[in-house]
Design a protein around this motif. Sequence first.
Motif, PDB file in Angstrom:
ATOM      1  N   ARG A 146      26.797   6.948 -47.702  1.00 20.36           N
ATOM      2  CA  ARG A 146      26.560   6.429 -46.272  1.00 20.36           C
ATOM      3  C   ARG A 146      26.897   5.031 -45.973  1.00 20.36           C
ATOM      4  O   ARG A 146      26.331   4.213 -46.937  1.00 20.36           O
ATOM      5  CB  ARG A 146      25.242   6.816 -45.758  1.00 20.36           C
ATOM      6  CG  ARG A 146      24.915   6.439 -44.231  1.00 20.36           C
ATOM      7  CD  ARG A 146      25.399   7.570 -43.485  1.00 20.36           C
ATOM      8  NE  ARG A 146      25.200   7.270 -41.959  1.00 20.36           N
ATOM      9  CZ  ARG A 146      24.328   7.757 -41.286  1.00 20.36           C
ATOM     10  NH1 ARG A 146      23.571   8.923 -42.035  1.00 20.36           N
ATOM     11  NH2 ARG A 146      23.783   7.757 -40.075  1.00 20.36           N
ATOM     12  N   ASP A 149      27.325   4.015 -39.893  1.00 20.62           N
ATOM     13  CA  ASP A 149      27.709   5.191 -38.971  1.00 20.62           C
ATOM     14  C   ASP A 149      28.692   5.952 -39.652  1.00 20.62           C
ATOM     15  O   ASP A 149      29.354   6.824 -38.916  1.00 20.62           O
ATOM     16  CB  ASP A 149      28.021   4.822 -37.684  1.00 20.62           C
ATOM     17  CG  ASP A 149      26.664   4.028 -36.782  1.00 20.62           C
ATOM     18  OD1 ASP A 149      25.656   4.322 -37.192  1.00 20.62           O
ATOM     19  OD2 ASP A 149      27.003   3.321 -35.906  1.00 20.62           O
ATOM     20  N   GLU A 150      29.077   5.871 -40.891  1.00 23.85           N
ATOM     21  CA  GLU A 150      30.039   6.754 -41.318  1.00 23.85           C
ATOM     22  C   GLU A 150      29.727   7.167 -42.848  1.00 23.85           C
ATOM     23  O   GLU A 150      28.894   6.490 -43.600  1.00 23.85           O
ATOM     24  CB  GLU A 150      31.355   5.745 -41.663  1.00 23.85           C
ATOM     25  CG  GLU A 150      32.063   5.465 -40.248  1.00 23.85           C
ATOM     26  CD  GLU A 150      33.159   4.689 -40.339  1.00 23.85           C
ATOM     27  OE1 GLU A 150      34.227   4.898 -39.708  1.00 23.85           O
ATOM     28  OE2 GLU A 150      33.210   3.646 -41.479  1.00 23.85           O
ATOM     29  N   TRP A 151      30.174   8.289 -43.176  1.00 22.91           N
ATOM     30  CA  TRP A 151      30.371   8.671 -44.595  1.00 22.91           C
ATOM     31  C   TRP A 151      31.737   8.380 -45.382  1.00 22.91           C
ATOM     32  O   TRP A 151      32.616   8.469 -44.843  1.00 22.91           O
ATOM     33  CB  TRP A 151      30.084  10.095 -44.661  1.00 22.91           C
ATOM     34  CG  TRP A 151      28.775  10.910 -44.110  1.00 22.91           C
ATOM     35  CD1 TRP A 151      28.684  11.305 -42.951  1.00 22.91           C
ATOM     36  CD2 TRP A 151      27.696  10.801 -45.083  1.00 22.91           C
ATOM     37  NE1 TRP A 151      27.381  11.892 -42.851  1.00 22.91           N
ATOM     38  CE2 TRP A 151      26.753  11.280 -44.169  1.00 22.91           C
ATOM     39  CE3 TRP A 151      27.286  10.256 -46.307  1.00 22.91           C
ATOM     40  CZ2 TRP A 151      25.325  11.638 -44.654  1.00 22.91           C
ATOM     41  CZ3 TRP A 151      26.065  10.542 -46.775  1.00 22.91           C
ATOM     42  CH2 TRP A 151      25.150  11.189 -45.732  1.00 22.91           C
ATOM     43  N   THR A 175      25.899  13.504 -52.105  1.00 22.22           N
ATOM     44  CA  THR A 175      25.306  12.673 -51.429  1.00 22.22           C
ATOM     45  C   THR A 175      24.265  11.835 -51.867  1.00 22.22           C
ATOM     46  O   THR A 175      23.592  10.802 -51.480  1.00 22.22           O
ATOM     47  CB  THR A 175      24.860  12.749 -49.962  1.00 22.22           C
ATOM     48  OG1 THR A 175      23.825  14.088 -50.067  1.00 22.22           O
ATOM     49  CG2 THR A 175      26.038  13.386 -49.037  1.00 22.22           C
ATOM     50  N   ALA A 224      29.288   9.659 -39.160  1.00 26.85           N
ATOM     51  CA  ALA A 224      28.264  10.223 -39.653  1.00 26.85           C
ATOM     52  C   ALA A 224      27.485  11.644 -38.910  1.00 26.85           C
ATOM     53  O   ALA A 224      27.039  12.570 -39.851  1.00 26.85           O
ATOM     54  CB  ALA A 224      26.755   9.216 -39.331  1.00 26.85           C
ATOM     55  N   GLU A 231      21.186  16.890 -44.715  1.00 24.49           N
ATOM     56  CA  GLU A 231      21.608  16.329 -45.723  1.00 24.49           C
ATOM     57  C   GLU A 231      20.663  16.583 -47.015  1.00 24.49           C
ATOM     58  O   GLU A 231      19.564  16.860 -47.014  1.00 24.49           O
ATOM     59  CB  GLU A 231      21.376  14.606 -45.469  1.00 24.49           C
ATOM     60  CG  GLU A 231      21.941  13.837 -46.666  1.00 24.49           C
ATOM     61  CD  GLU A 231      21.675  12.361 -46.369  1.00 24.49           C
ATOM     62  OE1 GLU A 231      21.638  11.406 -47.300  1.00 24.49           O
ATOM     63  OE2 GLU A 231      21.267  11.947 -45.290  1.00 24.49           O
TER      64      GLU A 231
END
Length: 386
Positions: A146, A149-151, A175, A224, A231
Amino acid sequence: MERLLFTADHDAYRELVKEFVTREVEPNLQRWDDEHLIDRAVWRAAGKQGVIGLSVPEEYNGGGQPDYRYQSVVMEEFAKVGAASLISSFSLQDNIVIPYINDLGTDDQKRRWLPGMATGELIGAIAMTEPGAGSDLQGVRTTAMRDGDEWVINGQKTFITSGINADFVIVVARTETEASAQGLSLIVVETGTPGFTRGRKLDKVGLHAQDTAELFFDFARVPAGNLLGEEGRGFVHLMERLPLERMSIATSALASAEAIFTETKRYCFERKAFGRAIGDFQNSRFVLAEIATELDVTRAYHDAAVVALNNGELTGTDAAKAKWWATELQKRVIDRCLQLHGGYGYVLEYPVAKAFVDSRIQTIYGGTTEIMKEIIGRDLARSEHN
């Protein structure tokens, strides 16, 4: 024996599928094999006819029909013309990707992807397998970290069905840094994402028309909001949906075996040797009798499992039984049918030859026969220890 699984509604749907096969599938089979790709036109045609996406809820422009028996009809009719690659591709869409989006997706995710999947405009895939992680998902090394606001995804996947055609891929990624099943999540990566590239289209023993590819993620950034489900619960999400995936493989295996057996019976009583039909020799009759019996017995278990699946009662263990038994039976049936064809069975213009190479993967993907037996064995051990 009379088959009691289907109703008049399913029979009417079968006629629709038969017409679709005659118009859209049979004329294109050889071209798809030659090009090693199923073109998107048949996907859109299938969407218009309700041959795919039937389980998508009506609010997302689907048929709103989750009854698995309709999927069985499609696979059976495709198998009759040897469209194994199309079975693999469509089954992935209907029995794996759509249920994942429908069961785990947010309202926004469903609105984005389900309508296009119902019409055949969007093709989905799921990326589990890696060069060093197949049946053992704890070995997954693809990571998703993470960053605001993104992976940010890094890693490699292989043996991905519809990997070339797919408009989006559900990626199984780690993750959490700890190498355990609890650290996995599902993240959707769409075509055009920077850092997401497709490798070569793999040249396989069989299923030549079905596109299988390598996928690469090099700091691929996705929103995200593309997290599918919870998750860290990716492994649980996968396990909960494996019964349907494995049941679909069992269905296709049995449908293929039955189709080749039907063709082989006809061949045996048309082909002459030593002045009479080869089906009139005792050895041939015994082989045909064995196959007929094995198929009937397997069909009884399969149909009972379908009923359980529709009722939400099919266990992972019972699905594993159906998967390994039906796929191993498929191999045995097709091999014996090829032998009954003699030299002609080795010529690819005969359906049995193509089925021979197309069927070999069935005992491997979706969980190998050995893994299925391990699942069943563990369940037996738990019942004895409790």
